[in-house]
Write an enzyme that holds these catalytic residues in place. Structure first.
Site, mmCIF file in Angstrom:
data_model
loop_
_atom_site.group_PDB
_atom_site.id
_atom_site.type_symbol
_atom_site.label_atom_id
_atom_site.label_comp_id
_atom_site.label_asym_id
_atom_site.label_seq_id
_atom_site.Cartn_x
_atom_site.Cartn_y
_atom_site.Cartn_z
ATOM 1 N N GLU A 139 -4.392 3.194 -8.682
ATOM 2 C CA GLU A 139 -4.380 3.444 -7.228
ATOM 3 C C GLU A 139 -3.290 2.627 -6.555
ATOM 4 O O GLU A 139 -2.599 3.103 -5.656
ATOM 5 C CB GLU A 139 -5.743 3.133 -6.608
ATOM 6 C CG GLU A 139 -6.861 4.040 -7.060
ATOM 7 C CD GLU A 139 -6.552 5.519 -6.855
ATOM 8 O OE1 GLU A 139 -5.990 5.892 -5.817
ATOM 9 O OE2 GLU A 139 -6.862 6.317 -7.761
ATOM 10 N N TRP B 87 -0.266 4.476 -6.883
ATOM 11 C CA TRP B 87 -0.104 5.598 -5.936
ATOM 12 C C TRP B 87 0.629 5.112 -4.679
ATOM 13 O O TRP B 87 1.449 5.821 -4.103
ATOM 14 C CB TRP B 87 -1.458 6.200 -5.550
ATOM 15 C CG TRP B 87 -1.898 7.322 -6.453
ATOM 16 C CD1 TRP B 87 -2.860 7.272 -7.414
ATOM 17 C CD2 TRP B 87 -1.371 8.667 -6.483
ATOM 18 N NE1 TRP B 87 -2.973 8.490 -8.033
ATOM 19 C CE2 TRP B 87 -2.077 9.376 -7.485
ATOM 20 C CE3 TRP B 87 -0.388 9.339 -5.764
ATOM 21 C CZ2 TRP B 87 -1.830 10.717 -7.787
ATOM 22 C CZ3 TRP B 87 -0.137 10.674 -6.062
ATOM 23 C CH2 TRP B 87 -0.839 11.352 -7.056
ATOM 24 N N TRP C 193 2.190 28.117 9.737
ATOM 25 C CA TRP C 193 1.161 27.146 10.153
ATOM 26 C C TRP C 193 0.868 27.330 11.635
ATOM 27 O O TRP C 193 1.791 27.576 12.424
ATOM 28 C CB TRP C 193 1.674 25.705 10.010
ATOM 29 C CG TRP C 193 2.147 25.239 8.693
ATOM 30 C CD1 TRP C 193 3.438 25.041 8.320
ATOM 31 C CD2 TRP C 193 1.353 24.845 7.570
ATOM 32 N NE1 TRP C 193 3.494 24.556 7.043
ATOM 33 C CE2 TRP C 193 2.218 24.435 6.554
ATOM 34 C CE3 TRP C 193 -0.026 24.809 7.338
ATOM 35 C CZ2 TRP C 193 1.780 23.984 5.322
ATOM 36 C CZ3 TRP C 193 -0.465 24.361 6.110
ATOM 37 C CH2 TRP C 193 0.432 23.955 5.115
ATOM 38 N N ASN D 204 -11.280 7.652 1.168
ATOM 39 C CA ASN D 204 -10.223 8.515 0.621
ATOM 40 C C ASN D 204 -10.711 9.946 0.418
ATOM 41 O O ASN D 204 -9.995 10.898 0.704
ATOM 42 C CB ASN D 204 -9.727 7.940 -0.706
ATOM 43 C CG ASN D 204 -8.628 8.794 -1.304
ATOM 44 O OD1 ASN D 204 -7.599 9.024 -0.669
ATOM 45 N ND2 ASN D 204 -8.844 9.305 -2.507
ATOM 46 N N TRP E 184 0.303 20.381 8.803
ATOM 47 C CA TRP E 184 -0.127 19.041 8.375
ATOM 48 C C TRP E 184 0.417 17.959 9.293
ATOM 49 O O TRP E 184 -0.171 16.877 9.411
ATOM 50 C CB TRP E 184 0.301 18.777 6.917
ATOM 51 C CG TRP E 184 1.774 18.947 6.651
ATOM 52 C CD1 TRP E 184 2.401 20.077 6.214
ATOM 53 C CD2 TRP E 184 2.806 17.967 6.813
ATOM 54 N NE1 TRP E 184 3.749 19.873 6.096
ATOM 55 C CE2 TRP E 184 4.031 18.574 6.448
ATOM 56 C CE3 TRP E 184 2.823 16.641 7.225
ATOM 57 C CZ2 TRP E 184 5.256 17.908 6.499
ATOM 58 C CZ3 TRP E 184 4.051 15.963 7.276
ATOM 59 C CH2 TRP E 184 5.242 16.598 6.915
ATOM 60 N N TRP F 23 -0.929 13.611 3.399
ATOM 61 C CA TRP F 23 -1.022 14.871 4.149
ATOM 62 C C TRP F 23 -0.309 16.005 3.432
ATOM 63 O O TRP F 23 -0.823 17.115 3.336
ATOM 64 C CB TRP F 23 -0.504 14.693 5.586
ATOM 65 C CG TRP F 23 -1.616 14.198 6.451
ATOM 66 C CD1 TRP F 23 -1.899 12.906 6.783
ATOM 67 C CD2 TRP F 23 -2.674 14.999 7.007
ATOM 68 N NE1 TRP F 23 -3.050 12.847 7.523
ATOM 69 C CE2 TRP F 23 -3.538 14.113 7.690
ATOM 70 C CE3 TRP F 23 -2.967 16.349 7.009
ATOM 71 C CZ2 TRP F 23 -4.681 14.557 8.353
ATOM 72 C CZ3 TRP F 23 -4.101 16.802 7.678
ATOM 73 C CH2 TRP F 23 -4.947 15.912 8.341
HETATM 74 P P1 FAD Z 1 -8.916 1.736 -3.102
HETATM 75 O O1 FAD Z 1 -9.533 2.941 -3.701
HETATM 76 O O2 FAD Z 1 -9.603 0.470 -3.323
HETATM 77 O O3 FAD Z 1 -7.427 1.650 -3.678
HETATM 78 C C1 FAD Z 1 -6.713 0.405 -3.733
HETATM 79 C C2 FAD Z 1 -5.401 0.527 -3.002
HETATM 80 O O4 FAD Z 1 -4.570 1.491 -3.637
HETATM 81 C C3 FAD Z 1 -5.541 1.008 -1.558
HETATM 82 O O5 FAD Z 1 -5.842 -0.046 -0.697
HETATM 83 C C4 FAD Z 1 -4.168 1.615 -1.312
HETATM 84 O O6 FAD Z 1 -3.213 0.628 -0.983
HETATM 85 C C5 FAD Z 1 -3.806 2.200 -2.661
HETATM 86 N N1 FAD Z 1 -4.181 3.616 -2.707
HETATM 87 C C6 FAD Z 1 -5.368 4.151 -3.076
HETATM 88 N N2 FAD Z 1 -5.313 5.495 -3.015
HETATM 89 C C7 FAD Z 1 -4.078 5.813 -2.576
HETATM 90 C C8 FAD Z 1 -3.417 7.041 -2.303
HETATM 91 N N3 FAD Z 1 -4.019 8.231 -2.481
HETATM 92 N N4 FAD Z 1 -2.154 7.001 -1.837
HETATM 93 C C9 FAD Z 1 -1.511 5.822 -1.667
HETATM 94 N N5 FAD Z 1 -2.084 4.625 -1.931
HETATM 95 C C10 FAD Z 1 -3.351 4.622 -2.364
HETATM 96 N N6 FAD Z 1 -3.577 4.961 2.618
HETATM 97 C C11 FAD Z 1 -3.104 4.000 3.426
HETATM 98 O O7 FAD Z 1 -3.066 2.833 3.032
HETATM 99 N N7 FAD Z 1 -2.642 4.301 4.686
HETATM 100 C C12 FAD Z 1 -2.651 5.577 5.175
HETATM 101 O O8 FAD Z 1 -2.194 5.803 6.304
HETATM 102 C C13 FAD Z 1 -3.194 6.601 4.350
HETATM 103 N N8 FAD Z 1 -3.275 7.880 4.809
HETATM 104 C C14 FAD Z 1 -3.801 8.857 3.980
HETATM 105 C C15 FAD Z 1 -3.868 10.175 4.459
HETATM 106 C C16 FAD Z 1 -4.389 11.188 3.661
HETATM 107 C C17 FAD Z 1 -4.450 12.602 4.180
HETATM 108 C C18 FAD Z 1 -4.852 10.883 2.364
HETATM 109 C C19 FAD Z 1 -5.433 11.959 1.498
HETATM 110 C C20 FAD Z 1 -4.781 9.579 1.881
HETATM 111 C C21 FAD Z 1 -4.253 8.553 2.674
HETATM 112 N N9 FAD Z 1 -4.185 7.210 2.231
HETATM 113 C C22 FAD Z 1 -3.660 6.249 3.039
HETATM 114 C C23 FAD Z 1 -4.564 6.853 0.845
HETATM 115 C C24 FAD Z 1 -6.018 6.402 0.633
HETATM 116 O O9 FAD Z 1 -6.902 7.281 1.266
HETATM 117 C C25 FAD Z 1 -6.271 4.985 1.133
HETATM 118 O O10 FAD Z 1 -5.284 4.116 0.654
HETATM 119 C C26 FAD Z 1 -7.650 4.467 0.671
HETATM 120 O O11 FAD Z 1 -8.670 5.290 1.168
HETATM 121 C C27 FAD Z 1 -7.847 3.058 1.151
HETATM 122 O O12 FAD Z 1 -9.112 2.567 0.780
HETATM 123 P P2 FAD Z 1 -9.236 1.357 -0.231
HETATM 124 O O13 FAD Z 1 -8.324 0.263 0.191
HETATM 125 O O14 FAD Z 1 -10.660 1.038 -0.365
HETATM 126 O O15 FAD Z 1 -8.656 2.034 -1.563
#
Ligand code: FAD
Length: 473
Positions: free
Chosen positions: A274, A277, A305, A342, A360, A383
């Site tokens: 993650e 990502w 769209w 997420n 989007w 997005w």
């Molecule tokens: P955990 O599951 O604990 O993951 C650990 C870290 O990994 C996160 O804190 C984050 O830094 C990174 N990470 C995890 N999943 C993703 C992912 N899919 N993409 C990029 N990095 C990821 N994340 C943001 O930080 N800021 C945003 O503005 C943002 N907007 C999003 C918009 C959409 C439409 C989607 C589908 C995802 C978005 N995300 C965003 C990614 C993800 O949803 C969040 O990072 C995550 O929910 C944060 O929760 P957590 O820290 O508990 O994640």
């Protein structure tokens, strides 16, 4: 340069003392260190929630600096002019910062570096915001990665340097430059009444980030592979806002995750993935900056769209009143906590772009305004991934069913009850908080009937597939 000339450390998205390469370089120079933060156009253009969260972060970071014998100098203005003025006022001959990778920051920093270097100042930038800087990861052909899995394989075994420890104290200058008061910046101005509610759910600062990382790795990571999708659970790291503002460094998270993996905690590898990502999002943003404002896959340019954000179904989406419980619960989670699970983000983004066939960019801008963990790269990638127009996207013909997704990831309906009050005899506190967090002019009340779906799960899927079948992808 004299031994006593101070170094200016320009903090941006690295509001931490530990694992901060620019700060460490300034301290190692041996002279006084002057930490600064500039409220420039990039700060002023932030949406209400990220701006408010940044204000909170600056407050806590200012205290941490004070405890280290230092102080945060706040200034407003064009960053080049502010830095130039501060160098002149303090006699600093050297300015350091950690690099950022969005196109606007790159353009700004490049201009500043060239101008101030010409004027005889030493300007140094460091890599601290990411594990793997975008210019340092190349495919076998020398290009950039467009798909996550090969990107992961390319970086997963790379050496990541150990995070640097926080300096105990920071040498102060003989005299501090004048600074502005954070309270005069009114960083909470546009949050209106939402701020009070969201603050109950937000943890701020480097110490809180480290505590959360420790808690996550000792209590949660083991089962993270599955807990990360169960929306009602405390099953993820919740580090995103800390990472977005640099209250914790990615190296700290990476090495802690590696240690958990070596300790035999199976979910730790998923956590590392993650984190990657996030790296991948910046890799894409750096190499294809149009990710922020255009369909990453150009063939989507002609897709019809909906671009009308005042359309009633789109308004219902923004208000968490679509009549689709998973969508509404997730949108309300965002208004109350400033973040969204997420899985919720994927569901609301899919519903807006597929069931409601809406651009989007409308959803992305809404998130820009309302997420306290807003990150330009992750948000744009998320997005476009959800819409199908993006890199490594979910296939455009895969339309999440928000009803079956809810049955799968919230089988006991805890998440739905946490966030939806209408129709309940005893709504939960958090469900009621939504009504205090949203703008009063929406005119919503917990005693309103819960809406019928603006577009049903099945009907929307069929409509989306029909729209796609008319396109030549
Ligand atoms: P955990 O599951 O604990 O993951 C650990 C870290 O990994 C996160 O804190 C984050 O830094 C990174 N990470 C995890 N999943 C993703 C992912 N899919 N993409 C990029 N990095 C990821 N994340 C943001 O930080 N800021 C945003 O503005 C943002 N907007 C999003 C918009 C959409 C439409 C989607 C589908 C995802 C978005 N995300 C965003 C990614 C993800 O949803 C969040 O990072 C995550 O929910 C944060 O929760 P957590 O820290 O508990 O994640």
């Amino acid at each position: 340069m004299t031994d006593t000339a101070p170094t200016l450390v320009w903090f941006r998205k690295d509001l931490r003392l530990g694992d901060n390469p620019a700060l460490r370089a300034a301290v190692e120079e041996g002279g006084p260190v002057i930490p600064i933060f500039i409220r420039d156009g990039a700060v002023d253009s932030l949406g209400p929630a990220p701006k408010w969260r940044l204000g909170r972060a600056l407050d806590v970071f200012g205290t941490a600096l004070a405890e280290a014998g230092s102080r945060l100098t706040l200034r407003t203005g064009d960053a080049l002019e502010v830095l130039r003025a501060l160098a002149a006022e303090t006699g600093a001959r050297r300015i350091v910062w950690n690099r950022l990778y969005d196109p606007a920051a790159i353009a700004r920093d490049t201009t500043i570096k060239a101008a101030l270097t010409d004027e005889g100042l030493a300007i140094e930038s460091y890599g601290g915001h990411l594990l793997f800087e975008p210019m340092g990861v190349k495919t076998g052909q020398g290009g950039y990665y467009r798909v996550y899995s090969p990107f992961w394989r390319a970086v997963k075994d790379r050496d990541v340097s150990e995070p640097g420890v926080a300096p105990g104290t920071l040498p102060p200058p003989e005299a501090w430059p004048e600074r502005e008061a954070l309270s005069d910046w009114n960083m909470d101005k546009s949050m209106r009444r939402g701020a009070e509610i969201v603050s109950e759910h937000v943890c701020v600062g480097e110490a809180a980030a480290r505590q959360r990382l420790d808690h996550f790795l000792s209590e949660i990571v083991e089962g993270y592979d599955s807990s990360r999708d169960r929306v009602a659970e405390d099953g993820t790291s919740r580090l995103s806002a800390h990472l977005a503002l640099g209250e914790i460094g990615p190296r700290t998270c990476w090495h802690a995750g590696l240690r958990a993996l070596h300790d035999g905690k199976p979910g730790a590898e998923t956590f590392l993935k993650e984190l990657v990502w996030r790296e991948f999002a910046y890799h894409l943003l750096y190499h294809t900056p149009h990710l922020l404002h255009d369909n990453w896959r150009t063939e989507w340019a002609a897709f019809p769209w909906n671009k009308d954000e005042t359309r009633p179904d789109v308004l219902a989406w923004t208000q968490g009143r679509t009549g689709i419980e998973f969508v509404d619960a997730a949108m309300r989670e965002m208004y109350v906590t400033g973040t969204m699970h997420n899985r919720g983000r994927m569901i609301v983004a899919s519903y807006l772009t597929k069931h409601l066939l809406t651009d989007w960019k409308i959803g992305m801008r809404w998130f820009d305004a309302h997420l306290v963990d807003w990150d330009p790269a992750s948000n744009a990638m998320g997005w476009q991934w959800s819409a199908g127009s993006g890199p490594d996207a979910t296939p455009y013909f895969r339309v999440f069913n928000p009803v079956t997704q809810l049955e799968k990831f919230d089988p006991r309906r805890v998440y739905v009850d946490r966030w939806i009050a209408e129709g309940r005899a005893r709504p939960t506190k958090t469900a009621l908080q939504y009504f205090d967090a949203i703008p009063a002019h929406w005119g919503l009340s917990p005693s309103d009937p819960y809406p019928v779906p603006v577009v049903g799960a099945k009907e929307g899927r069929e409509r989306a597939l029909e729209a796609y079948s008319n396109r030549d992808f």
